[in-house]
Motif scaffolding. Structure first.
Motif, PDB file in Angstrom:
ATOM      1  N   GLY A  25       0.819  -1.213   0.000  1.00 27.26           N
ATOM      2  CA  GLY A  25       0.000   0.000   0.000  1.00 27.26           C
ATOM      3  C   GLY A  25       0.850   1.259   0.000  1.00 27.26           C
ATOM      4  N   LEU A  26       1.951   1.242   0.731  1.00 27.98           N
ATOM      5  CA  LEU A  26       2.838   2.399   0.776  1.00 27.98           C
ATOM      6  C   LEU A  26       3.500   2.652  -0.581  1.00 27.98           C
ATOM      7  CD1 LEU A  26       3.894   4.496   2.792  1.00 27.98           C
ATOM      8  CD2 LEU A  26       5.816   2.972   3.230  1.00 27.98           C
ATOM      9  N   VAL A  27       3.918   1.576  -1.252  1.00 25.82           N
ATOM     10  CA  VAL A  27       4.511   1.735  -2.586  1.00 25.82           C
ATOM     11  C   VAL A  27       3.458   2.258  -3.568  1.00 25.82           C
ATOM     12  CG1 VAL A  27       5.555   0.496  -4.537  1.00 25.82           C
ATOM     13  CG2 VAL A  27       6.333   0.051  -2.211  1.00 25.82           C
TER      14      VAL A  27
ATOM     15  N   ALA B 266       4.009  -2.599  -7.381  1.00 28.30           N
ATOM     16  CA  ALA B 266       3.379  -2.987  -6.116  1.00 28.30           C
ATOM     17  C   ALA B 266       2.307  -4.042  -6.356  1.00 28.30           C
ATOM     18  CB  ALA B 266       2.786  -1.760  -5.425  1.00 28.30           C
ATOM     19  N   MET B 267       1.540  -3.899  -7.435  1.00 25.64           N
ATOM     20  CA  MET B 267       0.528  -4.895  -7.770  1.00 25.64           C
ATOM     21  C   MET B 267       1.190  -6.236  -8.094  1.00 25.64           C
ATOM     22  SD  MET B 267      -2.704  -5.614  -8.145  1.00 25.64           S
ATOM     23  CE  MET B 267      -3.763  -4.233  -8.532  1.00 25.64           C
ATOM     24  N   LEU B 268       2.295  -6.198  -8.831  1.00 29.39           N
ATOM     25  CA  LEU B 268       3.042  -7.414  -9.154  1.00 29.39           C
ATOM     26  C   LEU B 268       3.544  -8.096  -7.885  1.00 29.39           C
ATOM     27  CD1 LEU B 268       4.457  -9.286 -11.244  1.00 29.39           C
ATOM     28  CD2 LEU B 268       6.392  -7.692 -11.152  1.00 29.39           C
ATOM     29  N   TRP B 269       4.106  -7.309  -6.982  1.00 30.03           N
ATOM     30  CA  TRP B 269       4.615  -7.822  -5.712  1.00 30.03           C
ATOM     31  C   TRP B 269       3.496  -8.524  -4.945  1.00 30.03           C
ATOM     32  CZ3 TRP B 269       6.425  -3.992  -1.367  1.00 30.03           C
ATOM     33  CH2 TRP B 269       6.894  -4.703  -0.270  1.00 30.03           C
ATOM     34  N   TRP B 270       2.337  -7.870  -4.870  1.00 34.58           N
ATOM     35  CA  TRP B 270       1.199  -8.450  -4.156  1.00 34.58           C
ATOM     36  C   TRP B 270       0.734  -9.744  -4.828  1.00 34.58           C
ATOM     37  CZ3 TRP B 270      -4.016  -8.683  -5.904  1.00 34.58           C
ATOM     38  CH2 TRP B 270      -4.913  -9.150  -4.952  1.00 34.58           C
TER      39      TRP B 270
ATOM     40  N   ALA C  25      -6.024   6.299 -14.012  1.00 31.47           N
ATOM     41  CA  ALA C  25      -5.695   4.891 -14.244  1.00 31.47           C
ATOM     42  C   ALA C  25      -5.039   4.279 -13.010  1.00 31.47           C
ATOM     43  CB  ALA C  25      -4.784   4.759 -15.456  1.00 31.47           C
ATOM     44  N   CYS C  26      -4.121   5.006 -12.400  1.00 31.15           N
ATOM     45  CA  CYS C  26      -3.453   4.496 -11.201  1.00 31.15           C
ATOM     46  C   CYS C  26      -4.436   4.369 -10.039  1.00 31.15           C
ATOM     47  CB  CYS C  26      -2.279   5.395 -10.821  1.00 31.15           C
ATOM     48  SG  CYS C  26      -0.879   5.235 -11.954  1.00 31.15           S
ATOM     49  N   LEU C  27      -5.357   5.315  -9.910  1.00 36.71           N
ATOM     50  CA  LEU C  27      -6.370   5.213  -8.858  1.00 36.71           C
ATOM     51  C   LEU C  27      -7.283   4.013  -9.075  1.00 36.71           C
ATOM     52  CD1 LEU C  27      -7.318   8.946  -8.317  1.00 36.71           C
ATOM     53  CD2 LEU C  27      -6.359   7.418  -6.603  1.00 36.71           C
ATOM     54  N   LEU C  28      -7.594   3.691 -10.321  1.00 32.70           N
ATOM     55  CA  LEU C  28      -8.389   2.497 -10.602  1.00 32.70           C
ATOM     56  C   LEU C  28      -7.661   1.228 -10.154  1.00 32.70           C
ATOM     57  CD1 LEU C  28      -9.883   3.200 -14.145  1.00 32.70           C
ATOM     58  CD2 LEU C  28     -11.129   3.021 -11.993  1.00 32.70           C
ATOM     59  N   VAL C  29      -6.368   1.164 -10.429  1.00 36.59           N
ATOM     60  CA  VAL C  29      -5.580  -0.001 -10.024  1.00 36.59           C
ATOM     61  C   VAL C  29      -5.525  -0.106  -8.507  1.00 36.59           C
ATOM     62  CG1 VAL C  29      -3.256  -1.008 -10.053  1.00 36.59           C
ATOM     63  CG2 VAL C  29      -4.220  -0.042 -12.148  1.00 36.59           C
ATOM     64  N   VAL C  30      -5.251   1.012  -7.846  1.00 34.33           N
ATOM     65  CA  VAL C  30      -5.176   1.002  -6.377  1.00 34.33           C
ATOM     66  C   VAL C  30      -6.543   0.669  -5.783  1.00 34.33           C
ATOM     67  CG1 VAL C  30      -4.753   2.441  -4.339  1.00 34.33           C
ATOM     68  CG2 VAL C  30      -3.209   2.561  -6.287  1.00 34.33           C
ATOM     69  N   GLY C  31      -7.602   1.202  -6.355  1.00 32.40           N
ATOM     70  CA  GLY C  31      -8.945   0.905  -5.869  1.00 32.40           C
ATOM     71  C   GLY C  31      -9.288  -0.570  -6.011  1.00 32.40           C
ATOM     72  N   ALA C  32      -8.915  -1.175  -7.138  1.00 35.81           N
ATOM     73  CA  ALA C  32      -9.156  -2.606  -7.339  1.00 35.81           C
ATOM     74  C   ALA C  32      -8.373  -3.426  -6.335  1.00 35.81           C
ATOM     75  CB  ALA C  32      -8.790  -3.003  -8.767  1.00 35.81           C
ATOM     76  N   TRP C  33      -7.121  -3.027  -6.091  1.00 43.25           N
ATOM     77  CA  TRP C  33      -6.292  -3.737  -5.099  1.00 43.25           C
ATOM     78  C   TRP C  33      -6.917  -3.622  -3.712  1.00 43.25           C
ATOM     79  CZ3 TRP C  33      -3.450  -1.599  -0.979  1.00 43.25           C
ATOM     80  CH2 TRP C  33      -2.663  -2.514  -0.280  1.00 43.25           C
ATOM     81  N   LEU C  34      -7.328  -2.407  -3.336  1.00 44.44           N
ATOM     82  CA  LEU C  34      -7.955  -2.228  -2.016  1.00 44.44           C
ATOM     83  C   LEU C  34      -9.222  -3.067  -1.880  1.00 44.44           C
ATOM     84  CD1 LEU C  34      -7.642   1.585  -1.225  1.00 44.44           C
ATOM     85  CD2 LEU C  34      -6.788  -0.316   0.150  1.00 44.44           C
ATOM     86  N   GLY C  35     -10.022  -3.095  -2.937  1.00 46.05           N
ATOM     87  CA  GLY C  35     -11.216  -3.918  -2.912  1.00 46.05           C
ATOM     88  C   GLY C  35     -10.892  -5.387  -2.730  1.00 46.05           C
ATOM     89  N   ALA C  36      -9.848  -5.852  -3.409  1.00 40.40           N
ATOM     90  CA  ALA C  36      -9.463  -7.268  -3.279  1.00 40.40           C
ATOM     91  C   ALA C  36      -8.925  -7.578  -1.892  1.00 40.40           C
ATOM     92  CB  ALA C  36      -8.402  -7.604  -4.331  1.00 40.40           C
TER      93      ALA C  36
END
Length: 160
Positions: A10-12, A34-38, A145-156
């Motif tokens: 989340g910090l990255v 960060a998404m790849l790492w997760w 676009a980055c907010l969409l990715v972060v939002g999807a990650w947070l939702g998951a």
């Protein structure tokens, strides 16, 4: 995945979101990394789907930003304070009205900064239009676009 690793991911991602607003920092690629790492640590079907979706979205975003007119920063009066206000507005808008709130939040942040600097509605509105024409569109597309990715990650992470 442990709580500490989730916090680091989340910090990255947060660093990547701020990187979108700072010229020269690869914000979208920090979010993707960060998404790849997760996904590599989570190793679930949902994680892989989100990684593929994030990869596709960020590649399309890269193409869209390249197709937009080049940034014309000189002479517009963009300051670090304005960038901070715009970024904060986009993040607040994204939280208040998920996904679509980032756009009016970004524009509202630019307007708020200019209103504070110039003192009146007319000059602030004219300056906001100039800023959005010069650099706002490309930054806004990348940030969205980055907010969409972060939002999807947070939702998951929260519901997945």
């Amino acid at each position: 995945m442990g709580v500490w690793q989730l916090l680091l991911v989340g910090l990255v991602m947060l660093l990547g979101l701020f990187g979108v607003l700072v010229p020269g920092v690869p914000g979208r690629w920090l979010v993707w990394a960060a998404m790849l790492w997760w996904a590599l640590h989570e190793q679930s079907g949902l994680a892989w789907v989100l990684l593929v979706g994030a990869t596709a979205l960020l590649l399309v975003d890269q193409v869209v930003v390249w197709l937009l007119p080049p940034r014309r920063i000189r002479g517009v009066g963009i300051t670090r304070r304005m960038i901070a206000w715009a970024g904060a507005g986009a993040l607040v808008g994204f939280v208040l009205i998920p996904v679509v709130g980032a756009v009016p939040g970004f524009i509202g942040g630019v307007y708020g900064s200019e209103r504070r600097r110039l003192g009146g509605h007319g000059p602030a509105a004219a300056s906001t239009k100039n800023v959005m024409r010069a650099v706002g569109t490309s930054v806004l597309v990348e940030l969205f676009a980055c907010l969409l990715v972060v939002g999807a990650w947070l939702g998951a992470v929260i519901w997945g």
